[in-house]
Design a protein around this motif. Sequence first.
Motif, PDB file in Angstrom:
ATOM      1  N   MET A   1      -2.229 -16.078 -12.059  1.00 33.88           N
ATOM      2  CA  MET A   1      -3.459 -15.495 -11.547  1.00 33.88           C
ATOM      3  C   MET A   1      -3.417 -15.589 -10.028  1.00 33.88           C
ATOM      4  O   MET A   1      -2.988 -16.590  -9.478  1.00 33.88           O
ATOM      5  CB  MET A   1      -4.649 -16.269 -12.104  1.00 33.88           C
ATOM      6  CG  MET A   1      -5.950 -15.615 -11.884  1.00 33.88           C
ATOM      7  SD  MET A   1      -7.333 -16.262 -12.840  1.00 33.88           S
ATOM      8  CE  MET A   1      -6.811 -17.826 -13.435  1.00 33.88           C
ATOM      9  N   LYS A  62      -5.121 -10.947 -12.848  1.00 31.76           N
ATOM     10  CA  LYS A  62      -4.094 -11.459 -13.752  1.00 31.76           C
ATOM     11  C   LYS A  62      -3.442 -10.234 -14.380  1.00 31.76           C
ATOM     12  O   LYS A  62      -4.139  -9.395 -14.952  1.00 31.76           O
ATOM     13  CB  LYS A  62      -4.715 -12.357 -14.819  1.00 31.76           C
ATOM     14  CG  LYS A  62      -3.711 -13.020 -15.739  1.00 31.76           C
ATOM     15  CD  LYS A  62      -4.419 -14.043 -16.631  1.00 31.76           C
ATOM     16  CE  LYS A  62      -3.538 -14.628 -17.688  1.00 31.76           C
ATOM     17  NZ  LYS A  62      -2.356 -15.289 -17.235  1.00 31.76           N
ATOM     18  N   VAL A  67      -9.995  -9.948 -13.150  1.00 30.65           N
ATOM     19  CA  VAL A  67     -10.570 -10.836 -14.165  1.00 30.65           C
ATOM     20  C   VAL A  67     -11.789 -11.593 -13.647  1.00 30.65           C
ATOM     21  O   VAL A  67     -12.431 -12.322 -14.409  1.00 30.65           O
ATOM     22  CB  VAL A  67      -9.517 -11.806 -14.737  1.00 30.65           C
ATOM     23  CG1 VAL A  67      -8.423 -11.038 -15.457  1.00 30.65           C
ATOM     24  CG2 VAL A  67      -8.935 -12.708 -13.660  1.00 30.65           C
ATOM     25  N   VAL A  83     -16.960 -13.413 -14.304  1.00 29.97           N
ATOM     26  CA  VAL A  83     -15.628 -13.476 -14.890  1.00 29.97           C
ATOM     27  C   VAL A  83     -15.586 -12.540 -16.088  1.00 29.97           C
ATOM     28  O   VAL A  83     -16.498 -12.550 -16.921  1.00 29.97           O
ATOM     29  CB  VAL A  83     -15.280 -14.925 -15.310  1.00 29.97           C
ATOM     30  CG1 VAL A  83     -13.949 -14.974 -16.045  1.00 29.97           C
ATOM     31  CG2 VAL A  83     -15.264 -15.837 -14.087  1.00 29.97           C
ATOM     32  N   HIS A  84     -14.533 -11.765 -16.158  1.00 31.77           N
ATOM     33  CA  HIS A  84     -14.311 -10.815 -17.257  1.00 31.77           C
ATOM     34  C   HIS A  84     -14.552 -11.506 -18.596  1.00 31.77           C
ATOM     35  O   HIS A  84     -14.125 -12.642 -18.816  1.00 31.77           O
ATOM     36  CB  HIS A  84     -12.869 -10.311 -17.172  1.00 31.77           C
ATOM     37  CG  HIS A  84     -12.548  -9.159 -18.057  1.00 31.77           C
ATOM     38  ND1 HIS A  84     -12.493  -9.274 -19.428  1.00 31.77           N
ATOM     39  CD2 HIS A  84     -12.248  -7.876 -17.762  1.00 31.77           C
ATOM     40  CE1 HIS A  84     -12.158  -8.104 -19.940  1.00 31.77           C
ATOM     41  NE2 HIS A  84     -12.012  -7.228 -18.952  1.00 31.77           N
ATOM     42  N   ASP A  86     -13.214 -11.324 -21.376  1.00 31.34           N
ATOM     43  CA  ASP A  86     -12.023 -11.740 -22.122  1.00 31.34           C
ATOM     44  C   ASP A  86     -11.219 -12.833 -21.416  1.00 31.34           C
ATOM     45  O   ASP A  86     -10.163 -13.236 -21.908  1.00 31.34           O
ATOM     46  CB  ASP A  86     -11.107 -10.532 -22.382  1.00 31.34           C
ATOM     47  CG  ASP A  86     -11.780  -9.479 -23.249  1.00 31.34           C
ATOM     48  OD1 ASP A  86     -12.657  -9.835 -24.070  1.00 31.34           O
ATOM     49  OD2 ASP A  86     -11.432  -8.288 -23.100  1.00 31.34           O
ATOM     50  N   TYR A  87     -11.701 -13.304 -20.261  1.00 32.73           N
ATOM     51  CA  TYR A  87     -10.973 -14.314 -19.489  1.00 32.73           C
ATOM     52  C   TYR A  87     -11.867 -15.509 -19.153  1.00 32.73           C
ATOM     53  O   TYR A  87     -11.716 -16.133 -18.108  1.00 32.73           O
ATOM     54  CB  TYR A  87     -10.404 -13.688 -18.211  1.00 32.73           C
ATOM     55  CG  TYR A  87      -9.329 -12.668 -18.498  1.00 32.73           C
ATOM     56  CD1 TYR A  87      -7.988 -13.038 -18.532  1.00 32.73           C
ATOM     57  CD2 TYR A  87      -9.650 -11.343 -18.760  1.00 32.73           C
ATOM     58  CE1 TYR A  87      -6.996 -12.114 -18.814  1.00 32.73           C
ATOM     59  CE2 TYR A  87      -8.664 -10.409 -19.045  1.00 32.73           C
ATOM     60  CZ  TYR A  87      -7.346 -10.802 -19.067  1.00 32.73           C
ATOM     61  OH  TYR A  87      -6.356  -9.878 -19.350  1.00 32.73           O
ATOM     62  N   GLN A  88     -12.777 -15.822 -20.046  1.00 33.93           N
ATOM     63  CA  GLN A  88     -13.684 -16.955 -19.861  1.00 33.93           C
ATOM     64  C   GLN A  88     -12.944 -18.278 -20.111  1.00 33.93           C
ATOM     65  O   GLN A  88     -12.034 -18.338 -20.925  1.00 33.93           O
ATOM     66  CB  GLN A  88     -14.859 -16.845 -20.838  1.00 33.93           C
ATOM     67  CG  GLN A  88     -15.729 -15.614 -20.634  1.00 33.93           C
ATOM     68  CD  GLN A  88     -16.638 -15.740 -19.433  1.00 33.93           C
ATOM     69  OE1 GLN A  88     -17.335 -16.733 -19.264  1.00 33.93           O
ATOM     70  NE2 GLN A  88     -16.645 -14.725 -18.583  1.00 33.93           N
ATOM     71  N   ILE A  90     -10.838 -20.192 -18.462  1.00 38.23           N
ATOM     72  CA  ILE A  90      -9.432 -20.444 -18.131  1.00 38.23           C
ATOM     73  C   ILE A  90      -9.261 -20.748 -16.637  1.00 38.23           C
ATOM     74  O   ILE A  90      -8.163 -20.703 -16.108  1.00 38.23           O
ATOM     75  CB  ILE A  90      -8.507 -19.285 -18.562  1.00 38.23           C
ATOM     76  CG1 ILE A  90      -8.861 -17.980 -17.835  1.00 38.23           C
ATOM     77  CG2 ILE A  90      -8.508 -19.107 -20.072  1.00 38.23           C
ATOM     78  CD1 ILE A  90      -7.801 -16.888 -17.967  1.00 38.23           C
ATOM     79  N   VAL A  92     -10.920 -19.151 -13.977  1.00 36.19           N
ATOM     80  CA  VAL A  92     -11.157 -18.045 -13.046  1.00 36.19           C
ATOM     81  C   VAL A  92     -12.345 -18.351 -12.128  1.00 36.19           C
ATOM     82  O   VAL A  92     -12.236 -18.230 -10.900  1.00 36.19           O
ATOM     83  CB  VAL A  92     -11.385 -16.715 -13.800  1.00 36.19           C
ATOM     84  CG1 VAL A  92     -11.677 -15.577 -12.821  1.00 36.19           C
ATOM     85  CG2 VAL A  92     -10.193 -16.366 -14.686  1.00 36.19           C
TER      86      VAL A  92
END
Length: 156
Positions: A1, A62, A67, A83-84, A86-88, A90, A92
């Motif tokens: 990322m 990413k 993201v 945060v997107h 689908d990218y919670q 992690i 971001v």
Amino acid sequence: MKLREYKSEDCEEIAKLFYETVHSVNSIDYTEIQISAWAPKDVDLFKWDNKLSNNYSVVAEKDNIIVGFGDVDSAGYFDHLYVHKDYQRIGVATLIADEIERYSRKNGIKIITTDASITAKPFFEKRKYVVQKAQTVETRGQILNNFKMQKILNEK
């Protein structure tokens, strides 16, 4: 990322990320009507681009997908942190918030403030932001609850 500064070409993708995130992630704390008022389908991309271009705004990418994004103004108001969907969870938001705070410190900002949603409040509390007050705001005819929070930035 990787993290980089916002570019105007990012605006449409960021607006879509904002819409999808609010409509999925924040739906645990707000009603569908409140969410639709907060994040309507049609946004003024010119207005968004103007705000993000005038603030210090960063995007997290990413695999060439945006993201997350966040921004802070010259007075230390941390305006957006999304945060997107689908990218919670992690890292971001942490990456973006670390950069926003680093930039603010470097530019002489001593106190950073934000208006945190019910959903975002625990994230900011873990980062040592303190609730100044609970508040209700009206957005497109809907009342939403959120929290005025602040953090005193120490020198690093």
